[in-house]
Design an enzyme around this catalytic site. Structure first.
Site, PDB file in Angstrom:
ATOM      1  N   SER A 112       0.843  -1.193   0.000  1.00 55.51           N
ATOM      2  CA  SER A 112       0.000   0.000   0.000  1.00 55.51           C
ATOM      3  C   SER A 112       0.886   1.255   0.000  1.00 55.51           C
ATOM      4  CB  SER A 112      -0.959  -0.054   1.190  1.00 55.51           C
ATOM      5  OG  SER A 112      -2.011   0.852   1.043  1.00 55.51           O
ATOM      6  N   ASP A 127      -9.281  -5.477  -4.593  1.00 55.71           N
ATOM      7  CA  ASP A 127      -8.877  -4.083  -4.436  1.00 55.71           C
ATOM      8  C   ASP A 127      -9.868  -3.235  -5.236  1.00 55.71           C
ATOM      9  OD1 ASP A 127      -6.650  -3.087  -2.880  1.00 55.71           O
ATOM     10  OD2 ASP A 127      -5.336  -4.422  -4.012  1.00 55.71           O
ATOM     11  N   HIS A 155      -7.382  -5.850  -0.266  1.00 52.65           N
ATOM     12  CA  HIS A 155      -6.241  -4.976  -0.012  1.00 52.65           C
ATOM     13  C   HIS A 155      -5.436  -5.407   1.212  1.00 52.65           C
ATOM     14  CE1 HIS A 155      -4.163  -1.112  -0.540  1.00 52.65           C
ATOM     15  NE2 HIS A 155      -4.146  -1.022   0.774  1.00 52.65           N
TER      16      HIS A 155
END
Length: 304
Positions: free
Chosen positions: A164, A247, A279
């Protein structure tokens, strides 16, 4: 797999045409998980990372709070295999949390399968917002890599993994002009997992409230705009860009666009669309030796 990802990315409208609430949703990863509610998926994520890190600390020799600079947040946790081998690869892990949450304290989880294969894992701490700003965080992770190379000069290969916000920071490390530093790192491989590579879309979202980035700051810290520098600094690096099936479409597009720009520049890059992941569990599962991304990393290091 790649054609599916490209199809998803192609169906996305441009972020500039989105209303603010839609853009906020696109950059709220917890709202896209199919496993549980948004608040629950974040709590479960933190719990999984902490649990994995506790396990790693029980199976490795651990050096905590190793300084790489003078700042209070500039520390590393190092997970060392119990058995010595002349061929010791080292993986630097840069945590996520939108540059404002999490820390190195719950970032040792991927050491669980790796130290058993003779790999050193280093979890990097950096000054998250509001204490730190984007320029500082980028400078810190770059200095952390220099420090690791100086402290562990005997390693057989250096690898990066970021999730991320950490994938963004890892991409910024790959895009460093090392002439300003005392060393020229030879980074053999990088895993960029569910990252953001163009910071402009998040300027008007809640993500930027503690970061307070201006457009100028976002532009100079967007890996998507630094591909020529990445090619100059990291042309030999094998890059894996991974994104979760669940995602958000904007996260898919970020990965797909960055992949295409690196591929067009002639870099060694692959795109991995990881099925049945969101995610969060796309990175949590690196605690498992049999997980697809763990296997890819071990293979890249010649350790599978």
């Amino acid at each position: 797999m790649q054609s599916l990802l490209e199809h998803r990315a192609a169906t996305m409208s441009d972020w500039r045409n989105m209303k603010r609430d839609e853009l906020e949703k696109q950059y709220s990863p917890s709202q896209w998980s199919h496993r549980m509610a948004a608040d629950d998926v974040i709590k479960a994520h933190v719990a999984a990372l902490k649990s994995g890190t506790e396990k790693a600390r029980s199976v490795a020799q651990v050096l905590l709070d190793v300084p790489y600079g003078d700042g209070e947040g500039e520390k590393l946790d190092v997970y060392v295999p119990n058995s010595c081998s002349p061929d010791v690869p080292l993986v630097i892990y840069i945590h996520g949390g939108y540059w404002q949450f999490l820390s190195k304290e719950e970032s040792g989880f991927m050491a669980v399968p790796l130290v058993q294969k003779g790999v050193v894992v280093v979890a990097v701490g950096y000054s998250i917002a509001p204490k730190g700003n984007m320029d500082l965080m980028v400078a810190q992770v770059r200095r952390s890599v220099v420090s690791v190379i100086q402290q562990y000069s005997h390693i057989s290969g250096l690898y990066l993994c970021g999730h991320s916000a950490g994938a963004h920071l890892a991409a910024m490390v790959l895009s460093t002009d090392w002439s300003e530093y005392s060393v020229m790192p030879q980074i053999k491989g990088a895993f960029l997992v569910s990252g953001i590579y163009d910071l402009l879309p998040i300027l008007s979202t809640y993500v930027n409230e503690p970061l307070k980035m201006t457009e100028e700051v976002a532009l100079r810290n967007s890996p998507s705009r630094l591909v020529p520098q990445l090619k100059a600094s990291s042309s030999a690096c094998e890059i894996v860009i991974a994104v979760g099936q669940n995602d958000s479409p904007e996260f898919w597009k970020q990965s797909d666009d960055y992949f295409k720009s690196l591929e067009t520049a002639g870099l060694k890059v692959t795109l991995e669309d990881i099925p049945n992941t969101d995610h969060f569990n796309i990175i949590e599962q690196l605690v498992d030796e049999n997980y697809h991304l763990t296997q890819l990393l071990l293979k890249m290091m010649g350790k599978n």
